[in-house]
Design an enzyme around this catalytic site. Sequence first.
Site, PDB file in Angstrom:
ATOM      1  NE  ARG A  10       7.943 -31.196 -26.317  1.00 29.19           N
ATOM      2  CZ  ARG A  10       7.735 -30.606 -27.478  1.00 29.19           C
ATOM      3  NH1 ARG A  10       6.703 -30.949 -28.219  1.00 29.19           N
ATOM      4  NH2 ARG A  10       8.529 -29.659 -27.908  1.00 29.19           N
ATOM      5  CD  GLU A  58      -8.880 -33.985 -28.485  1.00 21.81           C
ATOM      6  OE1 GLU A  58     -10.096 -33.797 -28.713  1.00 21.81           O
ATOM      7  OE2 GLU A  58      -7.995 -33.482 -29.192  1.00 21.81           O
ATOM      8  NE  ARG A 167       6.273 -26.255 -27.361  1.00 21.12           N
ATOM      9  CZ  ARG A 167       6.846 -25.046 -27.495  1.00 21.12           C
ATOM     10  NH1 ARG A 167       6.977 -24.258 -26.452  1.00 21.12           N
ATOM     11  NH2 ARG A 167       7.283 -24.646 -28.666  1.00 21.12           N
TER      12      ARG A 167
END
Lengths: 316, 278
Positions: A10, A58, A167
């Site tokens: 990310r 979203e 992540r």
Amino acid sequence: MSESQKIATRDAYGKALAALATENTRIVALDADLSQSTKSVECAKACPERFFNVGIAEANLISVAAGMSTMGKIPFASSFAVFITGRAFEQIRNSVCYPRLNVKIAGSHAGITVGEDGGSHQAIADISLMRSLPNMTVLVPADAAATRWMVQAAAEYEGPVYLRLGRFPCPLIYEENREFKWGKGEILRMGKDIVIFACGIMTAAALEAADLLAAEGISAAVADIHTIKPLDEEFILEMTSHCGAALTVEEHSIIGGLGSAVAEVLAGKSDAPFARCGLIDSFGQSGSPEALLKHYGLDAETLATRVKQVLAQKQA
Amino acid sequence: MNFANAEQYALQMRREIIKMLAASGSGHPGGSLSAADILAVLFRDEMNIDPADPQKADRDRFVLCKGHAAPALYAALALRGFFPVEELSGLRKLGSMLQGHPDMHKTPGVDMSTGSLGQGLSAACGMALAARLDGLDNYTYALLGDGETEEGQVWEAAMLAAHYKLDHLIAFLDHNHLQIDGCIEDVLSPEPLPEKWRAFGWWVLAADGHNSESIKQALREAKAGSGRPVMIIAETVKGKGVCFMENQACWHGTAPQPQEAEQALAGLYSKENSSAQA
């Protein structure tokens, strides 16, 4: 593989997108209130006039991006993988894939290595969902260099792309300016007893497992399948045929992901022993990323054990 | 084809809608007929579009959020010259340029593929945002169904349009009060609609959706500039123009049988004179 430095995909994504947007004014970035986490905030800092926060919405994120793409923009829509592919699935289907619009969808925090946030936030079916849609391309970078290439390649490609990001900081596998090929499997380590097809952060784990196996005299090839769709079918068949056994490894459910994709290629064409590592039809849970990887059998030691189980079938 | 006015254009659209639905044997007459007058004004008089150059960059955009009213859009486009009227008889048939719901890649003049309710307004927001980035002075139009506003995504888009002050976004609400399962007020009331859109930060205008002058007046006000996105709530009748279809939910998604089509067309062809005088 550099042990000293680890970078989450990310983070590489945020920097690459910001750099690309600075060069190419067709790029626009959209986020749904997670820009600090998806790292699209880097693009917001570099090109604030072309960054749009749509709030916690979203579905709207995807359809707004679709509308922008009809005007010649190249939208990168970012959110957590679990929400962007799940909550907005039907928007991706009907607003993006059905009209084959030029929208890039970045799902960060994919897989169980989200860690402590727990099962609600760990995307374990995103590859499956995105892979099932006609016109969609599915990319899963194994490290920072692969991520940089993918952001660039996705922007150059005309059509929907899903980019799966993590992540959890992962080792650097590729040299800085590696030339990747769209839709091609990458051999990272040649071997003769078994081939491990991996994607994302599992690629580094597969390499580590291959080291452990080498110490026991087992020669495992490791391939990074960064493009899960379109899949390099020829490469998968050749490598499986060459090694005579295959294992897939992914931080995803074994239903519908890389394992399923490889199984679909091998079915009817290969009788080599084959197994899939991943989540066995289960959700994740809270825990540290390292503890979760071990718990779900995705650490190097367990992968090496799985390899030996597959090889036992080969000899039987 | 030349039409003296938007009324004549809409009347011919209604005839084409009935003809194409009868030829296809399936489709949505009710909401196509209720939207006909709004589309006639937009496609004949209002929008900066060019049938000879359907993709011209600075054109106005139109998103048919209620994609099931595709027959109305196809009729409007054909009469404007985007493709031959003869194509209309191919509606919903294999290999046709006219899909059951609008397909931007198959039909010249369609700016966005739609059909799944609730997504169109978001796409229109994206178009308006991009147009602003490019310094275009064009307008983006959207046409929503009233039942469609039961979709939550519509309100996500409503918030976004107001937040980003998309004052070149003009939406119409085809307020015909009916959805497949009955009256919108009975199924799941989205009312009070004007108050809701106002509360979401839109400039809300009212129009008679079957009176072209009223529609044009609302568009003039919409373009006067309020710094806000504009919602024109157009009061309409589902099935408008075909007496046995008017205000009947059962004509939402049922095509007329040959005899019914004949009866409908007889009525629509008898309107030539009265409509020309209107």
